[in-house]
Design a protein around this motif. Structure first.
Motif, short mmCIF file in Angstrom:
data_model
loop_
_atom_site.label_atom_id
_atom_site.label_comp_id
_atom_site.label_asym_id
_atom_site.label_seq_id
_atom_site.Cartn_x
_atom_site.Cartn_y
_atom_site.Cartn_z
N ALA A 1 0.76 -1.16 -0.11
CA ALA A 1 0.02 -0.28 -0.07
C ALA A 1 0.73 1.08 -0.29
CB ALA A 1 -0.74 0.22 0.97
N THR A 2 1.62 1.06 0.71
CA THR A 2 2.84 2.51 1.09
C THR A 2 3.23 2.47 -0.53
OG1 THR A 2 3.23 1.85 3.55
CG2 THR A 2 5.32 3.35 1.59
N ALA A 3 4.12 1.81 -1.00
CA ALA A 3 4.33 2.10 -2.60
C ALA A 3 3.53 2.02 -3.72
CB ALA A 3 4.80 0.10 -3.22
N GLN A 4 1.82 1.42 -3.62
CA GLN A 4 1.33 2.20 -4.84
C GLN A 4 0.63 3.54 -4.26
OE1 GLN A 4 -2.05 -0.74 -3.59
NE2 GLN A 4 -1.26 -2.39 -4.98
N THR A 5 0.23 4.05 -2.56
CA THR A 5 0.04 5.29 -2.67
C THR A 5 1.20 6.44 -3.35
OG1 THR A 5 -1.31 4.85 -0.99
CG2 THR A 5 -0.19 6.87 -0.93
N LEU A 6 2.43 6.21 -3.43
CA LEU A 6 3.69 6.58 -3.73
C LEU A 6 3.79 6.61 -5.51
CD1 LEU A 6 7.08 5.97 -1.18
CD2 LEU A 6 5.43 7.81 -1.12
N THR A 7 4.29 5.18 -5.60
CA THR A 7 3.86 5.30 -7.28
C THR A 7 2.19 6.23 -7.92
OG1 THR A 7 4.39 3.36 -7.36
CG2 THR A 7 3.58 3.81 -9.08
N ALA A 8 1.32 6.12 -7.31
CA ALA A 8 -0.14 7.15 -8.21
C ALA A 8 0.18 8.36 -7.99
CB ALA A 8 -0.42 6.35 -6.89
N GLY A 9 0.69 9.04 -7.04
CA GLY A 9 1.48 10.11 -6.83
C GLY A 9 2.44 11.07 -7.80
N ASN A 10 2.89 9.99 -8.14
CA ASN A 10 3.84 10.58 -9.26
C ASN A 10 4.77 9.54 -10.07
OD1 ASN A 10 6.34 12.21 -10.89
ND2 ASN A 10 6.31 13.17 -8.85
N PRO A 11 3.55 9.19 -11.37
CA PRO A 11 4.32 7.52 -11.85
C PRO A 11 5.05 7.69 -12.46
CG PRO A 11 1.64 8.72 -12.53
CD PRO A 11 2.21 9.04 -11.56
N GLU A 12 5.72 8.48 -13.31
CA GLU A 12 6.71 8.70 -14.72
C GLU A 12 8.01 8.61 -13.61
OE1 GLU A 12 5.15 13.28 -13.91
OE2 GLU A 12 4.35 11.08 -14.53
N HIS A 13 8.15 9.23 -12.07
CA HIS A 13 9.12 9.60 -11.94
C HIS A 13 9.37 9.12 -10.15
CE1 HIS A 13 10.43 12.87 -14.16
NE2 HIS A 13 9.37 13.14 -13.75
N ALA A 14 8.37 7.45 -9.89
CA ALA A 14 8.52 7.25 -8.64
C ALA A 14 9.96 6.15 -8.53
CB ALA A 14 7.44 6.43 -8.56
N HIS A 15 10.43 6.08 -9.50
CA HIS A 15 11.54 4.91 -8.64
C HIS A 15 12.67 5.98 -8.63
CE1 HIS A 15 10.46 0.99 -9.52
NE2 HIS A 15 9.28 1.15 -9.87
N LEU A 16 12.65 6.76 -8.77
CA LEU A 16 13.55 8.14 -8.98
C LEU A 16 13.31 8.41 -7.64
CD1 LEU A 16 13.85 10.20 -11.88
CD2 LEU A 16 15.34 8.38 -11.56
N LEU A 17 12.43 8.60 -7.54
CA LEU A 17 12.22 9.58 -5.56
C LEU A 17 12.26 8.53 -4.93
CD1 LEU A 17 9.15 12.17 -6.70
CD2 LEU A 17 11.32 12.75 -6.28
N TYR A 18 11.83 7.19 -4.68
CA TYR A 18 11.32 6.09 -3.93
C TYR A 18 11.50 5.27 -4.34
CZ TYR A 18 7.55 10.32 -3.70
OH TYR A 18 6.86 11.45 -3.78
N GLY A 19 12.90 4.91 -5.28
CA GLY A 19 13.06 3.69 -5.18
C GLY A 19 13.33 2.75 -4.27
#
Length: 182
Positions: A101-119
């Motif tokens: 759920a944490t990962a889904q929330t972070l990815t939904a908020g910024n999908p195009e840069h999620a791995h850069l921000l929250y890798g």
């Protein structure tokens, strides 16, 4: 990838991220000792609580934790925990659900840069989900599925496999907690 390799990868990822943060601080230019007294210094760097990315991570984690209680039972998962112990299974499921759920929330908020921000968070969350998913596969580990108990001649082997998987999931959970700042 084997259980041990995944745990080692997750540990190495956490160590790499920690060392990168230290290198970034070391690369930040410092004021010269020979600077004149009238030279102004830049404002101090924001504290970790002030960084928006870390605040996003913490908020997503806290919301997920509130929505999926039960992770405190992870301490119950030990080498001696019987395969039928559903408290351990519930805690493992809760940890996977919180991470997911944490990962889904972070990815939904910024999908195009999620791995850069929250890798680091996304990687460890994926590892927890994968490990718990494997435990919930075809073996009767801690009530994670409806599989019947193994025959007596395989009970010790099943116990060992489930306990090792639970140990790996607990290690991944601790790494995940460090990535979310908990």
């Amino acid at each position: 990838m084997g259980w041990t390799n995944r745990a080692a990868l997750a540990l190495a990822t956490g160590a790499l991220l920690a060392s990168c943060a230290g290198e970034q601080d070391a690369a930040t230019p410092r004021s010269s000792a020979a600077a004149s007294p009238t030279t102004t210094t830049s404002a101090p760097a924001p504290t970790p609580e002030e960084l928006p990315v870390e605040r996003d991570i913490r908020d997503a984690y806290e919301a997920a934790l509130a929505a999926h209680p039960g992770t405190e039972g992870l301490d119950r998962c030990t080498r001696q925990t019987p395969l039928t112990d559903t408290v351990c299974g519930t805690a493992l499921s809760a940890a996977a659900d919180v991470a997911d759920a944490t990962a889904q929330t972070l990815t939904a908020g910024n999908p195009e840069h999620a791995h850069l921000l929250y890798g680091a968070v996304l990687t460890t969350a994926s590892e927890i989900r994968s490990t718990v998913g494997q435990l919930a596969g075809s073996m009767p580990c801690y009530g994670l599925n409806d599989e019947p108990a193994p025959p007596p001649q395989l009970a010790a082997e099943a116990q060992s496999i489930c306990a090792e998987g639970a140990d790996i999931a607990k290690a991944q959970w601790r790494i995940f907690l460090s990535t979310v700042g908990a």
